[in-house]
Design an enzyme around this catalytic site. Structure first.
Site, PDB file in Angstrom:
ATOM      1  N   PHE A 348     -43.847 -32.151  11.225  1.00 36.85           N
ATOM      2  CA  PHE A 348     -44.215 -31.451  12.458  1.00 36.85           C
ATOM      3  C   PHE A 348     -44.519 -29.986  12.163  1.00 36.85           C
ATOM      4  O   PHE A 348     -43.767 -29.328  11.438  1.00 36.85           O
ATOM      5  CB  PHE A 348     -43.055 -31.466  13.463  1.00 36.85           C
ATOM      6  CG  PHE A 348     -42.684 -32.814  13.988  1.00 36.85           C
ATOM      7  CD1 PHE A 348     -43.255 -33.313  15.143  1.00 36.85           C
ATOM      8  CD2 PHE A 348     -41.726 -33.587  13.346  1.00 36.85           C
ATOM      9  CE1 PHE A 348     -42.900 -34.553  15.646  1.00 36.85           C
ATOM     10  CE2 PHE A 348     -41.349 -34.825  13.834  1.00 36.85           C
ATOM     11  CZ  PHE A 348     -41.944 -35.310  14.993  1.00 36.85           C
ATOM     12  N   ASP A 349     -45.603 -29.487  12.757  1.00 39.77           N
ATOM     13  CA  ASP A 349     -45.784 -28.041  12.807  1.00 39.77           C
ATOM     14  C   ASP A 349     -44.722 -27.522  13.778  1.00 39.77           C
ATOM     15  O   ASP A 349     -44.361 -28.222  14.723  1.00 39.77           O
ATOM     16  CB  ASP A 349     -47.201 -27.732  13.311  1.00 39.77           C
ATOM     17  CG  ASP A 349     -47.398 -26.254  13.586  1.00 39.77           C
ATOM     18  OD1 ASP A 349     -47.062 -25.449  12.708  1.00 39.77           O
ATOM     19  OD2 ASP A 349     -47.869 -25.914  14.682  1.00 39.77           O
ATOM     20  N   LYS A 350     -44.201 -26.319  13.555  1.00 37.21           N
ATOM     21  CA  LYS A 350     -43.153 -25.807  14.454  1.00 37.21           C
ATOM     22  C   LYS A 350     -43.719 -25.235  15.748  1.00 37.21           C
ATOM     23  O   LYS A 350     -43.472 -25.749  16.833  1.00 37.21           O
ATOM     24  CB  LYS A 350     -42.293 -24.731  13.766  1.00 37.21           C
ATOM     25  CG  LYS A 350     -41.179 -24.184  14.691  1.00 37.21           C
ATOM     26  CD  LYS A 350     -40.368 -23.086  14.046  1.00 37.21           C
ATOM     27  CE  LYS A 350     -41.015 -21.732  14.191  1.00 37.21           C
ATOM     28  NZ  LYS A 350     -40.921 -21.148  15.549  1.00 37.21           N
ATOM     29  N   LYS A 531     -48.759 -26.081   3.628  1.00 38.76           N
ATOM     30  CA  LYS A 531     -48.511 -27.243   4.487  1.00 38.76           C
ATOM     31  C   LYS A 531     -49.226 -28.473   3.923  1.00 38.76           C
ATOM     32  O   LYS A 531     -48.699 -29.588   3.980  1.00 38.76           O
ATOM     33  CB  LYS A 531     -48.981 -26.960   5.920  1.00 38.76           C
ATOM     34  CG  LYS A 531     -48.104 -25.963   6.670  1.00 38.76           C
ATOM     35  CD  LYS A 531     -48.562 -25.812   8.108  1.00 38.76           C
ATOM     36  CE  LYS A 531     -47.708 -24.784   8.853  1.00 38.76           C
ATOM     37  NZ  LYS A 531     -48.109 -24.620  10.251  1.00 38.76           N
ATOM     38  N   VAL A 548     -48.095 -33.889  12.571  1.00 36.98           N
ATOM     39  CA  VAL A 548     -48.290 -33.574  13.989  1.00 36.98           C
ATOM     40  C   VAL A 548     -48.492 -32.075  14.135  1.00 36.98           C
ATOM     41  O   VAL A 548     -47.652 -31.283  13.714  1.00 36.98           O
ATOM     42  CB  VAL A 548     -47.065 -34.019  14.832  1.00 36.98           C
ATOM     43  CG1 VAL A 548     -47.340 -33.831  16.315  1.00 36.98           C
ATOM     44  CG2 VAL A 548     -46.700 -35.468  14.541  1.00 36.98           C
TER      45      VAL A 548
END
Length: 658
Positions: A348-350, A531, A548
């Site tokens: 997940f991206d934060k 990433k 995501v």
């Protein structure tokens, strides 16, 4: 029957003398003629030609659409199951088994018609999306209101949305306030409040990101207020039109299972044809008449036709994609639908995915006998005159606590880059900023410890000083979404082994957020290229991994993952294009729904494969040995085809909480 492309379905929609139900009515007329002829054959006083005439009538009605499709396919250079069924029926007639041939055509044509009806239901679920937007819009031109077709709307038109009516076009609100039910497009269960944009005259057509409170989508439903909306997308480019187009395109993209079945058929069909040809000459090897060998060969031909196998996966993919679209999730084809159900890990991206995406005031700690109210009043007076991104969060959070408290006036406000802000209130100097703004040695040890403890917890902290005294500490944080913890728990229950948060924030902040929501691991201090490497690393260790994010800055990482999932993709061209799966609403809870649906789809595809292969596997030896004739073979064959289609249609009824 094996290939259900759009051209074929279009042909069935055109129908004939009885409209779109012609095929079904022809199949039923075939059954009536067959049943009557069969019944009359038992009455000795009636000539045999009467039953034969009725069987010929049954052949006409049962074979009309089968022959039509077989000819069309052959003219295109193809060779499909319709042709094989026709050959089997003609073979039965040559042998004088008119009743058997009529039964074959009756059950085949009835199965064909019911199958088209069942598949049509799945397609109607997609087509229903196009009917969400109203056909006309009330537009204001030259000061006059007129009702026009939505295709005639042009960019910049002002349309009036009456209470409780559907919104006809994508646009921004320029007048009026109220809530809009966005569930038809984004799946959001709670209506979203809308308010006018700050600058109604501005051109928003090329604006990349428009705040949700200003934007409306075609097909959504207005609440109790009158809204005036400026059109920013033509009907053909609206979110709903793009969604329908992409769902239809998704249907054409084959899943891994579908590719397997296509490959299987490629080799299986020629083998069957060779076997059938060989069986025609069995009378040369074993002591039986040609008629018996030929009849057995026709029975095997019917039994081995892989109708159920060919339709088993496309029907499930179509139903799954249609159900997802109704729930505000765009799945771009069979591959992501199947892959989503096989995930072992999710990255997940934060910011904006796991968290709200904007800082909020989390703590206001008064010092030196100052009340919280006085601390917040001073902070608002200074920060409301600052243009720093954190200032807005402080003012908003403080005003929610202060209600309608009178705020004093601040003067000589001056920003100190990278450190904070200074001002004057009532002749006293006010400083608000980070530790770097103040001489660290000049900050009392107990206050410094409080600041450092907050920062360890992932907060951004600021000290407030009035003249020589520290009067308080303010802390801000990009807080986790309210539903994040529950969603992650649901994903764990669904069998996702690893959930990793990727962020550009420092490791301390990343770990603090992770601790609050129960995420497996947090990787901080990452640049966009880091990433990508993180996703590649996960891909090697976990094999099936999803990324995501928001579909824009996370696009490279999404491309490297097994499945790229974009959050809040409604209205975002980039997110819709880059992601394999787009969650149209800004709702994290759509993710467990999508994964649960995918798991269900995978299960149904497996069931369909076992049913279709099992029936073919059992029927071939039974017909070769003469245990089963054409009649039972047709019943089992057509029955299995309908079972797999209706099994797939169960996905249309999939519940979010299932």
């Amino acid at each position: 029957m094996a290939k259900h492309d759009q051209a074929e379905d279009a042909g069935h929609k055109d129908g004939g003398v009885f409209g779109k139900n012609t095929e079904l009515i022809f199949a039923l007329l075939c059954g009536v003629a067959l049943g009557t002829g069969f019944g009359l054959s038992y009455i000795n006083t009636i000539p045999t030609w009467t039953s034969l005439s009725l069987y010929i009538v049954a052949y006409f009605f049962g074979g009309y659409f089968t022959a039509k499709e077989a000819v069309q396919t052959i003219l295109k250079g193809g060779f499909e199951i319709d042709f094989l069924m026709l050959v089997a029926a003609i073979g039965a007639a040559i042998l004088g088994e008119w009743a058997e041939g009529a039964l074959l055509l009756f059950l085949f044509s009835l199965g064909h018609a019911l199958e088209h009806y069942a598949m049509g239901k799945a397609r109607k679920s997609i087509a229903a999306l196009t009917n969400l937007a109203p056909p006309t819009a009330l537009v204001v031109r030259d000061g006059k209101e007129e009702e026009i077709h939505i295709e005639k709307l042009v960019l910049g038109d002002i349309i009036i949305i009456k209470p409780n009516s559907k919104i006809p076009a994508d646009g921004v609100v320029i007048k009026g306030e109220g809530s809009v039910n966005q569930a038809p497009i984004t799946g959001e269960s709670v209506p979203v409040d809308k308010s006018p944009v700050p600058d109604p005259a501005k051109d928003y057509t090329s604006e990349k990101s428009i705040k949700p409170q200003f934007r409306v989508f075609a097909g959504t439903i207005n609440g109790a207020s009158v809204l005036e909306v400026k059109v920013i997308k033509e009907a053909k480019d609206s979110t709903i039109s793009r969604l329908v187009k992409m769902v239809n395109e998704a249907e054409k993209q084959k899943s891994p299972t579908q590719l397997f079945t296509d490959k299987f058929e490629k080799y299986f069909v020629p083998v069957v044809l060779i076997l059938v040809s060989a069986l025609c000459f069995a009378f040369l090897v074993i002591d039986e008449p040609f008629s018996k060998s030929f009849y057995r060969a026709m029975s095997v031909l019917v039994a081995a036709s892989p109708c159920a196998l060919a339709i088993s996966t496309p029907s499930a993919v179509l139903s799954g994609v249609a159900r997802a679209a109704r729930g505000g999730v765009l799945i771009k084809g069979g591959r992501p639908l199947e892959d989503l159900g096989s995930l072992n890990a999710i990255a997940f991206d934060k910011t904006g995915t796991i968290t709200e995406g904007k800082p909020q005031l989390t703590n206001a700690i008064p010092l030196n006998d100052i009340s919280e109210e006085e601390l917040l009043t001073v902070a608002v007076a200074v920060e409301k005159l600052s243009d720093h991104p954190l200032a807005e969060a402080i003012v908003k959070g403080a005003m929610e606590k202060l209600k309608k408290q009178k705020i004093p006036e601040a003067h000589n406000v001056k920003g100190i880059i990278g450190r904070g802000v200074q001002a004057e209130i009532g002749g006293k100097k006010i400083y608000i900023g980070n530790k770097a703004l103040f001489n660290k040695a000049g900050i009392p040890q107990d206050i410094l410890k409080q600041v450092e403890d907050l920062e360890k917890g992932g907060h951004t902290s600021m000290l407030v000083k009035r003249d020589k005294d520290f009067i308080g500490i303010l802390s801000l944080m990009d807080v986790p979404r309210k539903d994040a913890k529950r969603v992650l728990s649901e994903l764990t229950d669904l069998g996702i082994k690893k959930m990793i948060m990727l962020t550009g924030d420092n490791q301390q902040v990343a770990e603090a957020v992770a601790k609050q929501i129960g995420i497996t691991e947090a990787w901080g201090d990452l640049m966009p290229e880091d990433k990508v490497k993180a996703v590649q690393k996960l891909d090697k260790s976990e094999k099936m991994v999803a990324m995501v994010g928001d579909g824009v800055n996370d696009a490279p990482a999404m491309a490297k993952s097994t499945v790229g999932i974009a959050m809040g993709a409604a209205g975002s061209d980039v997110a819709l294009e880059t992601a394999d799966i787009a969650l149209l609403g800004d709702r994290l809870e759509s993710l467990p729904f999508a994964i649960g649906l995918s798991r269900k789809a995978k299960g149904i595809i497996k069931q369909n494969l076992w049913i279709s292969l099992g029936v073919v596997g059992a029927l071939i030896p039974l017909t070769i040995l003469g245990i089963a004739s054409i009649g039972p073979a047709v019943i089992a064959h057509e029955g299995s085809t309908l079972i797999v289609v209706f099994n797939a249609l169960r996905l249309l009824a999939y519940k979010n909480d299932a």
